[in-house]
Design an enzyme around this catalytic site. Structure first.
Site, mmCIF file in Angstrom:
data_model
loop_
_atom_site.group_PDB
_atom_site.id
_atom_site.type_symbol
_atom_site.label_atom_id
_atom_site.label_comp_id
_atom_site.label_asym_id
_atom_site.label_seq_id
_atom_site.Cartn_x
_atom_site.Cartn_y
_atom_site.Cartn_z
ATOM 1 N N SER A 1 7.954 -7.596 6.022
ATOM 2 C CA SER A 1 7.045 -7.457 5.182
ATOM 3 C C SER A 1 6.831 -8.795 4.410
ATOM 4 O O SER A 1 8.211 -9.544 4.270
ATOM 5 C CB SER A 1 7.260 -6.196 4.249
ATOM 6 O OG SER A 1 7.137 -6.272 2.616
ATOM 7 N N TYR B 1 14.493 -3.061 -0.165
ATOM 8 C CA TYR B 1 13.331 -2.882 0.651
ATOM 9 C C TYR B 1 13.061 -4.326 1.226
ATOM 10 O O TYR B 1 13.154 -4.726 2.751
ATOM 11 C CB TYR B 1 11.813 -2.694 -0.040
ATOM 12 C CG TYR B 1 11.145 -2.491 1.068
ATOM 13 C CD1 TYR B 1 10.789 -1.837 1.740
ATOM 14 C CD2 TYR B 1 9.888 -3.726 0.632
ATOM 15 C CE1 TYR B 1 9.261 -1.740 2.648
ATOM 16 C CE2 TYR B 1 8.984 -4.200 1.467
ATOM 17 C CZ TYR B 1 8.938 -3.123 3.058
ATOM 18 O OH TYR B 1 7.767 -2.863 3.453
#
Length: 350
Positions: free
Chosen positions: A142, A167
């Site tokens: 990501s 995350y």
């Protein structure tokens, strides 16, 4: 070629599986179908592939009623033994690992879910690729890993040691874990740092979905950082093209790798990291105007400060991906957003 696509009931996984099916590849889709967002949308994606909802709960491979070359299995990646059994049985050539617990803000309140899905689940994928070797493991990282970085555009040669959400930390962990397995066991791994992906069948927790829903209801939309955020929005078809180009090109050792001045995006082992984005950041307010245009309706806006865990801007340097694969995103924002709003109004009968 036989492909495993994890996260096949998710947004990107659904589209990747569809493209591979259309190309005539042998595809197995896998998903746990958790309730992070509306599971009916996930079941609708699977139904679109001919996978009947009532057959999914068996935990067995379900053959599609629509495509001869597609099967699906409901499986929790944190359960190692069933996963190893699946790899032993199917003998995959390529694994495209897109299953993960997504969402920056959700990680502020549910950190344990990210360890379960993104750490334990990914470890089990690596173990499966170790004991049942594949030609290539491609996995989702990501742009969130860039965290507190402010130098633009973000480059895979930059350090990413300052995550600002769990995350992001879990995705950085995935990259480190992949390198370890590439080094110790020769598993060819390529991580893709996705920038903001949008398009039909998208996730209900993402801005485009939320904006569209609120505008159609006549409710105000929440616009963070007072609309001054920039995002490297990338249309789903362009992302799928990039994923499959990468999947066809197994990671190789970097012959120019210098251990005294190591490049974080490559290695002397078969390991590679790419950014995958549009490389053309769009101001959030311009994105909102594209939604208004697609819906033919003006938005009411609630301007708010930047949220914890969010970054004010993202901009992908994709030069190495373009050079190595010929990747070339080509969908303009207005066209991509219109494709989404048309899908949304059709799907929800608006």
């Amino acid at each position: 070629m036989k492909y495993l696509v994890t996260g096949a009931a998710g947004f990107i996984g659904f589209h990747v599986a569809q493209k591979l099916i259309d190309q005539g590849e042998d595809v197995v889709g896998l998903d746990i179908i958790n309730d992070y967002y509306d599971i009916n949308l996930k079941y609708s994606r699977l139904q679109h592939h001919g996978i009947a909802k009532e057959k999914i709960e068996t935990g067995l491979l379900v053959a599609s009623s629509k495509y001869a070359n597609y099967r699906f299995v409901k499986l929790d990646l944190a359960e190692k033994e069933p996963l190893l059994k699946l790899f032993e049985q199917e003998k995959f050539d390529v694994v495209i690992h897109l299953a993960a617990q997504a969402g920056v803000r959700y990680s502020l309140t549910h950190p344990e879910v990210y360890v379960h899905s993104n750490i334990t689940g990914f470890l089990n994928i690596l173990e499966a690729c170790r004991f049942h070797p594949v030609k290539h493991l491609v996995y989702a990282s990501s742009s969130s890993v860039y965290g507190a970085n402010e130098k633009m555009p973000f480059s895979t040669s930059d350090s990413v040691d300052h995550p600002i959400s769990l995350y992001a930390a879990s995705k950085k962990s995935n990259e480190l874990m992949a390198h370890t397995y590439s080094h110790l066991f020769g598993v060819p791994t390529t991580g893709l740092r996705f920038f903001t992906v949008y398009g039909p069948w998208g996730r209900p927790d993402m801005a485009l979905f939320l904006f569209t829903e609120a505008i159609l209801k006549g409710e105000p939309i929440q616009v963070f950082n007072y609309g001054q955020m920039k995002r490297d929005f990338t249309y789903i078809d362009d992302i799928v093209e990039g994923i499959l180009k990468v999947a066809d090109r197994p990671a190789r050792p970097n012959k120019d790798f210098d251990p005294k001045n190591p490049d974080p995006g490559s290695s002397k082992v078969p390991f590679k990291i790419y950014n995958i984005g549009n490389s053309s950041p769009v101001l959030l307010m311009d994105y909102i105007h594209a939604v208004e245009k697609g819906l033919g309706k003006e938005a009411k806006m609630e301007l708010l400060p930047l949220q914890p865990g969010d970054v004010p801007a993202s901009h992908a340097d994709v030069e190495d991906l373009v050079r190595d694969t010929g990747y070339k995103p080509s969908t303009p924002i207005d066209q991509g957003v219109k494709a989404f709003t048309d899908w949304y109004m059709d799907y929800y009968n608006k």
